[in-house]
Design an enzyme around this catalytic site. Structure first.
Site, PDB file in Angstrom:
ATOM      1  N   THR A 186       0.847  -1.194   0.000  1.00 43.39           N
ATOM      2  CA  THR A 186       0.000   0.000   0.000  1.00 43.39           C
ATOM      3  C   THR A 186       0.881   1.243   0.000  1.00 43.39           C
ATOM      4  OG1 THR A 186      -1.882  -1.049   1.091  1.00 43.39           O
ATOM      5  CG2 THR A 186      -1.717   1.339   1.285  1.00 43.39           C
ATOM      6  N   PHE A 208       1.224   5.169   0.746  1.00 38.07           N
ATOM      7  CA  PHE A 208       0.675   6.218   1.601  1.00 38.07           C
ATOM      8  C   PHE A 208       1.244   7.571   1.179  1.00 38.07           C
ATOM      9  CE2 PHE A 208       0.121   2.437   4.075  1.00 38.07           C
ATOM     10  CZ  PHE A 208      -0.982   2.659   4.897  1.00 38.07           C
TER      11      PHE A 208
END
Length: 273
Positions: A174, A176
C-alpha cells in the site's frame, strides 16, 4: 513535537506507515476513526501531518482518500510504501478448525480471498479496520473468532499469530501519502501529483498526454474519477517524474492549463525507493 495523524487503532498499517516515514524523528501519533477526520484536522492545523493510503498493488486506487484532494486544501509532501502482510491472529490456544468468523477491514478481506476459499468453514466479517478487529477478538476472548491484521497489532494486543502472510499477493503493498495543510518545498523532490478536469471536447486527453511526451516527461500513474454532480464526466489524477522548479515542468504546466477547466498540483515530493 511533530503531531501526525493516522486512521485506526494502534497496529494498523497506517500506524506502521507513520513509524516508517518519520523514523528517527520526535513525533506524537494521533489516532483518528476515519480519514475525513484526519483531513479536517490537517486543514485546521490541529495536527502537522497526516498519513493516508491512496493506492494498493492488489485492489488499486483507494478513491475515497484520493478524492479528498478535490475539495480540501491539503498537499502531499512525501510518500511511503508499506508491504501489507495479512496475518491470521487468534486468541492463544485456538486451532484453525475452531474458527467460524474472521474479522478485518473490507479491503484486507478482499486481498485474502484465497484463504477463505481454502478454509470454507470460516466466514469473513467486515470490520472498522485491521487493528480494531484484533482488539475486538481480544475483548471477545472467543476461540471461534479471528482477525486479519499486522504482526504489530498481534504484538500490541498480546495475541497469537496462527498463520502469516495469508494474502493472495505476497508482494502486496500500500502506498501512503504524507499530507499537510500548506504546500512545502521538499529537498530532492522528484515526483509530482496533479489533478485536472479537461474541457469536454474530442481529443482533450490525447492533447494533454502529448504535451508530456513531447517534453520527455515520464508518466507514473493516470486514474480517472467521476465528477460529483456530473453524469459521466470525469476528473483525472496524474503522477509524473519531475520537480516543480524545473523549467521543463513549468512549461508543461503552462501548456496543459490551456486544455483544462481546472488544474491543481496535489504535491511535489521525494518518491519512495
Amino acid at each position: 513535537m511533530i503531531r501526525v495523524g493516522f486512521q485506526g487503532k494502534h497496529g494498523t498499517f497506517s500506524d506502521v506507515a507513520v513509524d516508517g516515514f518519520f523514523q528517527g524523528q520526535d513525533i506524537e501519533k494521533v489516532s483518528f476513526t476515519d480519514f475525513y477526520s484526519i483531513i479536517t484536522a490537517v486543514e485546521n492545523e490541529d495536527i502537522d501531518y497526516g498519513l493516508i493510503p491512496v493506492e494498493n498493488t492488489t485492489t488499486g486506487m483507494i478513491s475515497r482518500t484520493y478524492d479528498f484532494f478535490f475539495n480540501h486544501e491539503i498537499y502531499a509532501v512525501g510518500e511511503y510504501n508499506v508491504k501489507i502482510s495479512e496475518n491470521l491472529i487468534v486468541v492463544p490456544g485456538t486451532d484453525i478448525m475452531d474458527l467460524k468468523e474472521v474479522y478485518s477491514h473490507p479491503e484486507a478481506l478482499e486481498q485474502c480471498q484465497n484463504f477463505f476459499a481454502k478454509y470454507k468453514h470460516i466466514k469473513p466479517v467486515a470490520y472498522q479496520d485491521t487493528a480494531a478487529s484484533v482488539e475486538y477478538i481480544k475483548n471477545c476472548n472467543d476461540h471461534t473468532k479471528g482477525a486479519l491484521a499486522s504482526l504489530l497489532s498481534a504484538k500490541y494486543y498480546n495475541l497469537e499469530v496462527l498463520l502469516e502472510d495469508v494474502q493472495a499477493n505476497k508482494l502486496n503493498t500500500t502506498r501512503f501519502l504524507c499530507i499537510r495543510h500548506k504546500a512545502a518545498e521538499v529537498k530532492d523532490a522528484d515526483k509530482i501529483s496533479t489533478m485536472f478536469i479537461l474541457k469536454h471536447e474530442a481529443g482533450s486527453l490525447y492533447n494533454v498526454l502529448k504535451i508530456f511526451a513531447q517534453k520527455n516527461i515520464n508518466l507514473l500513474k493516470l486514474e480517472s474519477r467521476p465528477l460529483p454532480n456530473k453524469n459521466f464526466e470525469y476528473l483525472f489524477y496524474l503522477d509524473f517524474s519531475g520537480n516543480i522548479n524545473d523549467q521543463n515542468v513549468s512549461e508543461v504546466f503552462n501548456l496543459v492549463k490551456d486544455h483544462c477547466i481546472n488544474y491543481k498540483i496535489l504535491g511535489c515530493y521525494k518518491a519512495f525507493h
